[in-house]
Design an enzyme around this catalytic site. Structure first.
Site, PDB file in Angstrom:
ATOM      1  CB  THR A  17      -0.886  -0.067   1.232  1.00  0.00           C
ATOM      2  OG1 THR A  17      -0.556  -0.344   2.278  1.00  0.00           O
ATOM      3  CG2 THR A  17      -2.208  -0.600   0.910  1.00  0.00           C
ATOM      4  CB  SER A 114      -0.529  -2.314  10.862  1.00  0.00           C
ATOM      5  OG  SER A 114      -0.663  -1.196  10.070  1.00  0.00           O
ATOM      6  CD  GLU A 169       7.468  -3.486  10.918  1.00  0.00           C
ATOM      7  OE1 GLU A 169       7.747  -2.973   9.807  1.00  0.00           O
ATOM      8  OE2 GLU A 169       6.414  -3.182  11.697  1.00  0.00           O
TER       9      GLU A 169
HETATM   10  P1  B16 Z   1      -2.810   5.258   7.851  1.00  0.00           P
HETATM   11  P2  B16 Z   1       2.561  -0.298   8.598  1.00  0.00           P
HETATM   12  C1  B16 Z   1       2.073   2.328   8.028  1.00  0.00           C
HETATM   13  O1  B16 Z   1       1.597   0.986   8.106  1.00  0.00           O
HETATM   14  C2  B16 Z   1       2.652   2.664   6.817  1.00  0.00           C
HETATM   15  O2  B16 Z   1       3.912   1.992   6.409  1.00  0.00           O
HETATM   16  C3  B16 Z   1       2.909   4.335   6.896  1.00  0.00           C
HETATM   17  O3  B16 Z   1       3.396   4.673   5.686  1.00  0.00           O
HETATM   18  C4  B16 Z   1       1.537   4.897   7.013  1.00  0.00           C
HETATM   19  O4  B16 Z   1       1.735   6.392   7.022  1.00  0.00           O
HETATM   20  C5  B16 Z   1       0.944   4.341   8.475  1.00  0.00           C
HETATM   21  O5  B16 Z   1       0.669   3.005   8.361  1.00  0.00           O
HETATM   22  C6  B16 Z   1      -0.247   5.116   8.705  1.00  0.00           C
HETATM   23  O6  B16 Z   1      -1.166   4.679   7.802  1.00  0.00           O
HETATM   24  O7  B16 Z   1      -2.516   6.611   7.221  1.00  0.00           O
HETATM   25  O8  B16 Z   1      -3.431   3.967   7.085  1.00  0.00           O
HETATM   26  O9  B16 Z   1      -3.339   5.276   9.418  1.00  0.00           O
HETATM   27  O10 B16 Z   1       3.714  -0.384   7.682  1.00  0.00           O
HETATM   28  O11 B16 Z   1       2.642  -0.235   9.925  1.00  0.00           O
HETATM   29  O12 B16 Z   1       1.526  -1.567   8.434  1.00  0.00           O
HETATM   30 MG    MG Z   2       5.376  -1.600   7.013  1.00  0.00          MG
END
Ligand code: B16
Ligand code: MG
Length: 218
Positions: A17, A114, A169
């Site tokens: 994503t 995440s 990760e």
């Molecule tokens: P959202 P992960 C993270 O996901 C992304 O790597 C990062 O680029 C993003 O800003 C963050 O989630 C927040 O995402 O805007 O959808 O809340 O890699 O920890 O799964």
């Molecule tokens: Mg990630």
């Protein structure tokens, strides 16, 4: 009693994503009158939405009131969601589903850890939600990776000791979080970038069944 808990990061491990985050951040940057490159987007991996916007505004030398900041956060997310809505099973990264199926067959615990506040709808869209016993995401944590909070909550949820947890990760901060939590860390991506991980793989296609078997038994 289950042997081990396997905790998966979402963006960059289960689905790619990052490309959609990039398009949404780039659109906002362009609207604000500056460029945002894919190289700069690397800094955003595993980083919370709020922190990403702070970095973006720093890059553009832009100051904002709290109200404006909050509006941009919403705008970016609404744009990001237009990409998410179109996601389906075809966006699951290679061999991820096979690994999840194997872990289920072996009766292991599976959780998501995440930073994303959109984690649940994404898992639903790609049809992987039923594999996860626990989902710890950006809505459930107060501290961002490299703080180990996200993974420690997952371990507690699954009633597993941190040393019996294995984390997949793709971000440096995520690997550090897993190491601080005293869990086994597995870097998915560039070995040079993720050199602090206990084990490294370019992606799940490189991971042999034998290796997962060993993780379960060790
Ligand atoms: P959202 P992960 C993270 O996901 C992304 O790597 C990062 O680029 C993003 O800003 C963050 O989630 C927040 O995402 O805007 O959808 O809340 O890699 O920890 O799964
Ligand atoms: Mg990630």
């Amino acid at each position: 009693m289950k042997d081990k808990a396997f905790i998966f990061d979402l963006d960059g491990v289960i689905v790619d994503t990052a490309k959609y985050h990039y398009l949404a951040w780039k659109k906002l940057a362009n609207e604000l009158g500056f460029e945002f490159t894919e190289e700069q987007n690397e800094m955003f991996k595993g980083v919370s939405r709020k922190r990403c916007l702070e970095i973006l505004l720093d890059l553009g030398n832009i100051e904002a009131s709290q109200e404006q900041f909050d509006r941009w956060m919403v705008e970016k997310n609404e744009d990001y969601l237009t990409y998410i809505e179109k996601m389906d099973e075809s966006e699951i990264l290679p061999k991820v589903k096979k690994v999840l199926k194997y872990l289920k067959k072996k009766d292991q615990s599976i959780a998501l850890g995440s930073a994303s506040k959109n984690a649940q709808p994404i898992l639903e869209k790609v049809g992987l939600l039923p594999y996860f016993e626990s989902i710890v995401d950006g809505n459930s944590v107060t501290k961002a990776k490299p703080d180990p909070e996200v993974f420690l909550i997952a371990a507690k949820d699954l009633k597993m000791k941190p040393e019996d947890c294995i984390v997949f990760e793709d971000s440096v901060a995520g690997i550090q979080a897993a190491n601080i939590a005293n869990m086994v860390s597995i870097g998915i991506g560039d070995e040079k970038v993720l050199h602090e991980a206990d084990y490294n793989f370019k992606d799940f296609t490189e991971m042999k069944k034998k290796f997962i078997k060993k993780l379960i038994k060790e």
